[in-house]
Design an enzyme around this catalytic site. Structure first.
Site, mmCIF file in Angstrom:
data_model
loop_
_atom_site.group_PDB
_atom_site.id
_atom_site.type_symbol
_atom_site.label_atom_id
_atom_site.label_comp_id
_atom_site.label_asym_id
_atom_site.label_seq_id
_atom_site.Cartn_x
_atom_site.Cartn_y
_atom_site.Cartn_z
ATOM 1 N N GLU A 43 -31.031 28.301 8.244
ATOM 2 C CA GLU A 43 -30.352 27.299 9.067
ATOM 3 C C GLU A 43 -30.541 27.606 10.558
ATOM 4 O OE1 GLU A 43 -25.794 25.489 9.468
ATOM 5 O OE2 GLU A 43 -26.113 27.531 8.741
ATOM 6 N N LYS A 116 -25.360 17.587 8.057
ATOM 7 C CA LYS A 116 -24.418 18.447 7.344
ATOM 8 C C LYS A 116 -23.052 17.773 7.182
ATOM 9 C CE LYS A 116 -22.754 23.269 7.723
ATOM 10 N NZ LYS A 116 -22.974 24.504 8.516
ATOM 11 N N CYS A 157 -25.627 25.217 4.512
ATOM 12 C CA CYS A 157 -24.652 26.293 4.664
ATOM 13 C C CYS A 157 -23.276 25.951 4.098
ATOM 14 C CB CYS A 157 -24.566 26.718 6.124
ATOM 15 S SG CYS A 157 -23.917 28.410 6.322
#
Length: 286
Positions: A43, A116, A157
């Site tokens: 990431e 995200k 993540c």
């Protein structure tokens, strides 16, 4: 037979964006040389994990997707090496900022963009200061090549902790799940080592969805915070096919038998026996 070779990259990063991208590029080339057809960098590999603290100067590093140096570099590599490269980057969209991922195909073109969905906020991981919650919904990408055809799902993540994310991507047709990450020590509790929990959570997704998983994390110490690596590739049983510890720099490569995974998935019956009419509580905000 649909057999796909995948790779996860693990390395440390500095303030030198060009050097970071060059180091990732070197590992992408190494992965390609080992037969990888999809290569996953960690990431936000453009530099240090800037979300450790709240600093308005960091907003200057965001770029629109087409102009981001990480995206541009991976587009060139994907085209040259005939690879898929899920590429994490800090996205600027008007006045908005996102923690995003460009799915780059072997022609160097961007097949789509994922923002995200779950944004953490806590000591050492103050992402809510920087990122707006993603508005793309979960994304999967059909891909094809000499390996046949399959569908890739990607979470970023903090998304990796949510079983709803993995299950949603599976219901959208994903046959492999990828998670680029930046995670390490917890500043509020130096005795808490989440590396075991982090890996177990994703292996749990592998088992409960009968799907292979690829996870790439960074290493190194940044501002006193140590990123713990432990990148891995597991099969649909949750068995580890390749793994790193806390300090290795390099490339993990594994071949995945997706036809076999599909058979195992059908035999377990998890999707056959779902009872969505009973799951309404999952979408109630209370």
């Amino acid at each position: 037979m649909t057999k796909l070779t995948v790779a996860a990259l693990q390395l440390a990063f500095t303030e030198d964006t060009q050097r970071n991208i060059a180091n990732v590029s070197d590992l992408v080339r190494e992965a390609a040389g080992k037969g990888a057809q999809v290569v996953l960098p960690p990431e936000l590999f453009q530099g240090p994990y800037f979300c450790r603290t709240q600093n308005e100067n960091n907003f200057a590093t965001a770029r629109v997707m087409a102009e981001h140096p990480s995206v541009i570099a991976m587009q060139k590599l994907a085209d040259e090496l005939n690879l898929w490269i899920p590429t994490s980057y800090f996205e600027l969209d008007g006045h908005h900022h996102y923690n995003s991922l460009a799915m780059i195909g072997p022609d160097g073109k961007i097949a789509g963009n994922y923002r995200k969905s779950h944004i953490p906020d806590g000591p050492g991981y103050q992402e809510k200061f920087y990122f707006r919650p993603g508005n793309t919904g979960f994304k999967v990408w059909p891909v094809a090549g000499d390996f046949g055809a399959t569908t890739l799902g990607v979470g970023i993540c903090w998304d990796q902790w949510y079983p709803e994310v993995a299950r949603s991507m599976m219901l959208m047709g994903a046959q492999i799940l990828f998670y680029p990450t930046a995670i390490g020590t917890e500043p509020h509790d130096p005795d808490l080592d989440t590396s075991r929990l982090w890996r177990r959570a994703m292996i749990g997704h592998a088992v409960s969805n009968v799907v292979p998983i690829v996870a790439a994390n960074r290493i190194g110490t940044e501002g006193g915070q140590r990123f713990y690596g432990h990148s891995f590739i597991c099969d649909e049983r949750g068995d580890l096919l390749a793994e790193f510890g806390a300090d290795e720099t390099g490339v993990l490569v594994a071949e995945l038998d997706l036809d076999l995974a599909r058979k195992h998935r059908a035999a377990f019956g998890f999707f056959r026996d779902r009872r969505p009419e009973l799951y309404g509580r999952l979408v109630e905000d209370r």
